[in-house]
Design an enzyme around this catalytic site. Structure first.
Site, short mmCIF file in Angstrom:
data_model
loop_
_atom_site.label_atom_id
_atom_site.label_comp_id
_atom_site.label_asym_id
_atom_site.label_seq_id
_atom_site.Cartn_x
_atom_site.Cartn_y
_atom_site.Cartn_z
N TRP A 131 -10.07 -9.70 2.44
CA TRP A 131 -10.75 -10.04 1.19
C TRP A 131 -10.67 -11.53 0.91
O TRP A 131 -11.49 -12.07 0.19
CB TRP A 131 -10.13 -9.27 0.03
CG TRP A 131 -10.46 -7.82 -0.06
CD1 TRP A 131 -11.45 -7.25 -0.83
CD2 TRP A 131 -9.82 -6.74 0.61
NE1 TRP A 131 -11.45 -5.89 -0.68
CE2 TRP A 131 -10.46 -5.54 0.21
CE3 TRP A 131 -8.76 -6.65 1.51
CZ2 TRP A 131 -10.08 -4.29 0.68
CZ3 TRP A 131 -8.38 -5.41 1.98
CH2 TRP A 131 -9.04 -4.24 1.57
N HIS A 183 0.54 4.03 -2.93
CA HIS A 183 0.05 5.37 -2.62
C HIS A 183 1.07 6.46 -2.95
O HIS A 183 0.69 7.60 -3.23
CB HIS A 183 -0.38 5.45 -1.16
CG HIS A 183 -1.72 4.86 -0.90
ND1 HIS A 183 -2.63 5.40 -0.02
CD2 HIS A 183 -2.33 3.77 -1.44
CE1 HIS A 183 -3.74 4.65 -0.01
NE2 HIS A 183 -3.56 3.67 -0.86
N ARG A 225 0.83 -1.22 0.00
CA ARG A 225 0.00 0.00 0.00
C ARG A 225 0.86 1.26 0.00
O ARG A 225 0.54 2.24 -0.69
CB ARG A 225 -0.92 -0.03 1.22
CG ARG A 225 -1.87 1.13 1.32
CD ARG A 225 -2.87 0.94 2.45
NE ARG A 225 -3.52 2.20 2.78
CZ ARG A 225 -3.52 2.76 3.97
NH1 ARG A 225 -2.92 2.17 4.99
NH2 ARG A 225 -4.13 3.91 4.18
N ASP A 248 -14.82 -3.58 -5.55
CA ASP A 248 -14.50 -4.98 -5.83
C ASP A 248 -15.62 -5.62 -6.65
O ASP A 248 -15.39 -6.24 -7.68
CB ASP A 248 -14.33 -5.77 -4.53
CG ASP A 248 -13.20 -5.25 -3.65
OD1 ASP A 248 -12.14 -4.93 -4.20
OD2 ASP A 248 -13.40 -5.17 -2.43
N HIS A 261 -5.67 -7.02 -3.71
CA HIS A 261 -6.48 -7.15 -2.51
C HIS A 261 -6.49 -8.58 -1.98
O HIS A 261 -7.09 -8.84 -0.93
CB HIS A 261 -7.91 -6.70 -2.78
CG HIS A 261 -8.13 -5.25 -2.53
ND1 HIS A 261 -9.12 -4.52 -3.15
CD2 HIS A 261 -7.49 -4.37 -1.72
CE1 HIS A 261 -9.07 -3.27 -2.73
NE2 HIS A 261 -8.09 -3.15 -1.87
#
Length: 384
Positions: free
Chosen positions: A284, A123, A119, A313, A252
């Site tokens: 997930w 980002h 992440r 999703d 994910h």
């Protein structure tokens, strides 16, 4: 998809409070998330950040000087390690990048921080705007996420913990830029979790001050009114197409969503209540530290209420153009791995400024102490 100067004391306390606020803010996002494990010291407004953490602040990062005793100054004025095979005056030293990669692997073993490192890299890179030509205004992977002003963006809630995890590695390998370190950590986490090898290149240049950070709002939300349009607006702005949107969404398969940060997911499930790392959140997938194609399988089936399915999703199987790729990846792991590796490498490079301009691959750098491989064409003039 986990952790002397009296004139800076006030700044240290202020940054600690701001970091704690960023950690606790609610935000929505598309990318993997995880809370740092018990191995990492929690930030608190009652405790000041160490000098280690402050290296990421706008006050300290501009004053940061390498502490390695074996460095030398190149003729350009940069500081870096001298290796015969290294690109001259590169933004990052290749040998130090290799060392950092090994340390990241050890960090992953002890903290299970794969999702938050993925992440972090996403980002930092996901702010790119192809419609802006100038660097660094265009965004992209440039290390700007180390500054407090960007860490406080809602979508970046909790990423100060990822920065804390990587800061000791940044100190140890001072001739590696933050931009390269963030992307190295992200790719290494994917590979270490069983994912594909990412064809990465390095040499990214860092921004130097917080004023160069992008404005808030460039990253995707998890629950927009029109998920398909929102995903295309955000990713098309970066030059990414439908196939790349779906492939990248497959990351994910790693990580959990925590309602105290994103506003999405359950406080805990049967899959997350015991960790590893800090317990809690909603994942997930069942094996949320394993990179595979189960994300697509689980979304398609929607049979397990303990598994998270966000609007962004679900739309992968609702939108006809997205569905073509989502259906394919649900049954063909190899196809997913191939497309994901290409999309990840693209995301990590678009918008970045490289030195040397073409970047370099760690796979092309000979092992330390080994002679450079002879390539006849390299020395050919093209004349008899």
């Amino acid at each position: 998809m986990t952790d002397r100067l009296s004139t800076t004391t006030a700044a240290m306390v202020s940054l600690s409070a701001a970091a704690a606020t960023a950690t606790n803010s609610a935000a929505t996002r598309l990318l993997p998330s995880v809370t740092v494990s018990a191995f990492t010291t929690r930030l608190s407004s009652r405790t000041s950040l160490s000098l280690t953490s402050l290296r990421s602040s706008p006050l300290i990062s501009r004053l940061f000087l390498p502490q390695e005793t074996s460095v030398r100054r190149f003729s350009s004025g940069r500081i870096g390690y001298s290796t015969a095979s290294s690109p001259k005056c590169a933004a990052s030293d290749p040998e130090q990048l290799k060392g950092a990669r090994e340390d990241i692997k050890e960090l992953l073993k002890s903290t299970f921080c794969h999702p938050i490192l993925v992440r972090l890299g996403w980002h930092d890179a996901g702010t790119y705007n192809k419609n802006i030509e100038e660097w660094p205004q265009r965004g992209g992977a440039n290390g700007s996420l180390r500054f407090e002003i960007e860490l406080k963006h809602g979508a970046n809630a909790g990423l100060v913990n990822a920065l804390k995890l990587l800061q000791p590695i940044k100190e140890k390998y001072s001739s590696v830029t933050y931009a390269d370190l963030f992307q190295l950590a992200s790719a290494t986490a994917i590979e270490d979790a069983g994912g594909p090898k990412i064809p990465m290149k390095y040499g990214r240049v860092d921004v130097s001050e917080p004023e160069q950070c992008p404005e808030e709002g460039r990253l995707p939300d998890a629950g927009p009114p029109s998920p398909a349009s929102h995903l295309r607006d955000v990713f098309n702005r970066m030059g990414l197409d439908d196939k790349e949107i779906v492939a990248l969404s497959g990351a994910h398969t790693l990580g959990r969503s925590r309602p105290d940060r994103s506003g999405w997911g359950k406080p805990e499930t049967k899959y997350t209540k015991d960790g590893p790392g800090a317990p809690g959140g909603q994942s997930w997938t069942v094996q949320w530290l394993k990179f595979d194609n189960s994300y697509f399988k689980d979304i398609k089936e929607k049979k397990d209420e303990d598994l998270l399915v966000l609007p962004t999703d679900a739309v992968l199987f609702d939108d006809p153009a997205f569905k073509e790729y989502a259906e394919k990846y649900a049954v063909d792991r190899d196809a997913f791995f191939k497309d994901y590796a290409e999309a990840h490498a693209k995301l990590s490079s678009i918008g970045a400024k490289f030195d040397p301009p073409e970047g370099f691959s760690l796979d092309d750098i000979p092992a330390k102490g080994q002679p450079e491989k002879f390539v006849a064409a390299k020395y050919s003039t093209g004349k008899d």
